[in-house]
Design a protein around this motif. Sequence first.
Motif, PDB file in Angstrom:
ATOM      1  N   LEU A 135       0.823  -1.209   0.000  1.00 41.96           N
ATOM      2  CA  LEU A 135       0.000   0.000   0.000  1.00 41.96           C
ATOM      3  C   LEU A 135       0.858   1.261   0.000  1.00 41.96           C
ATOM      4  N   GLU A 136       1.937   1.246   0.785  1.00 44.45           N
ATOM      5  CA  GLU A 136       2.797   2.437   0.873  1.00 44.45           C
ATOM      6  C   GLU A 136       3.435   2.748  -0.481  1.00 44.45           C
ATOM      7  N   MET A 137       3.804   1.710  -1.244  1.00 44.41           N
ATOM      8  CA  MET A 137       4.366   1.957  -2.574  1.00 44.41           C
ATOM      9  C   MET A 137       3.334   2.604  -3.495  1.00 44.41           C
ATOM     10  N   CYS A 138       2.100   2.141  -3.419  1.00 47.48           N
ATOM     11  CA  CYS A 138       1.036   2.749  -4.221  1.00 47.48           C
ATOM     12  C   CYS A 138       0.741   4.164  -3.736  1.00 47.48           C
ATOM     13  N   TYR A 139       0.690   4.305  -2.435  1.00 49.30           N
ATOM     14  CA  TYR A 139       0.338   5.570  -1.791  1.00 49.30           C
ATOM     15  C   TYR A 139       1.310   6.678  -2.156  1.00 49.30           C
ATOM     16  N   VAL A 140       2.601   6.373  -2.027  1.00 46.88           N
ATOM     17  CA  VAL A 140       3.615   7.388  -2.317  1.00 46.88           C
ATOM     18  C   VAL A 140       3.686   7.666  -3.824  1.00 46.88           C
ATOM     19  N   SER A 141       3.315   6.683  -4.640  1.00 48.47           N
ATOM     20  CA  SER A 141       3.333   6.882  -6.089  1.00 48.47           C
ATOM     21  C   SER A 141       2.140   7.696  -6.585  1.00 48.47           C
ATOM     22  N   VAL A 142       1.134   7.869  -5.752  1.00 48.70           N
ATOM     23  CA  VAL A 142      -0.003   8.708  -6.111  1.00 48.70           C
ATOM     24  C   VAL A 142       0.315  10.185  -5.907  1.00 48.70           C
ATOM     25  N   THR A 143       1.023  10.518  -4.831  1.00 49.08           N
ATOM     26  CA  THR A 143       1.264  11.922  -4.488  1.00 49.08           C
ATOM     27  C   THR A 143       2.640  12.437  -4.896  1.00 49.08           C
ATOM     28  N   MET A 144       3.655  11.569  -4.852  1.00 53.28           N
ATOM     29  CA  MET A 144       5.019  12.016  -5.110  1.00 53.28           C
ATOM     30  C   MET A 144       5.248  12.541  -6.529  1.00 53.28           C
TER      31      MET A 144
END
Length: 312
Positions: free
Chosen positions: A73-82
């Motif tokens: 989830l964190e990989m997806c999460y950071v790839s949405v905003t970063m």
Amino acid sequence: MERSLELGNMTRVQEFILLGLSTSPETREVLFAVFLTLYLLTLLENALIVFLVCSRTELHKPMYFFLGNLSCLEMCYVSVTMPSLLAGLWMGPYHVPFTACMTQLFFFVSLICTECALLASMACDRYVAICRPLHYPLLMRPQVCLGLAGTSWLGGLLVSVVKTACIASLSYCGPNILNQFFCDVSPLLNLSCTHVALTELVDFLSAIVIFCGTLLVALASYSAIGVTVFCMSSAAARRKAFSTCASHLVVMGIFYSAALFIYCRPSRIRSMDLNKVLSVIYTVATPMCNPVIYCLRNKEVHAALLRTLHST
């Protein structure tokens, strides 16, 4: 009727302008290098956790199953905003089409709700492990773990569908400048030229149900854990029980402190600079720190990593 005609004659906003973190070119160059490094480091750390959990049989346990889900989830999460944060630092304020903005909002809301549910599931896992150890293999069998994880992901998607649909249905007549580095709920509500009372109510109720609901589950689990640990006669047993929970407590503290401060209050936030700082904490710092926090205190993950390195 007159207001409806006026809104109908207005030009609907087709794109938004994200101001990003900084307007100074010199500062943006430094921040771009810093955040790009953090982004790549976050992907590497969480990918390593997912790889270890999937490849090492000694980590095929409920606690590591949830940790693997959290890292994914964190990989997806950071790839949405970063990417939008980095684009803003590279180009300065930039234009985002309306559809792209709503898509980013959808995934962001979905992932943040899923993270809340996963953190609550991990707290329940620790409760069963410490307070009901004899029943742990039954209560946390693979089917139950899959059900909790699946419900977390599906629940996040359903909540996000409702919230995003409400926000996308609002009228945006201008201005179209978002003082944020990604399409977030509060800045979008601030730009709407129609009544947002219903959307704010949906946003507030979902925050209560998701954030406060999962937080209460976690607090109840750790209250029971605290009572059980306090009643243990052995100091060594108390330290061991506490060490299995310390990492999760730290991660929850960082995440909920920032997220609840923003989302469990009226959505039209005036202090947008503070909002951006807090957004950086839970969209950048938390995904990067989570693997470090979990692994630094976990001997099994250390051992699995060493075995993997020796076998290559």
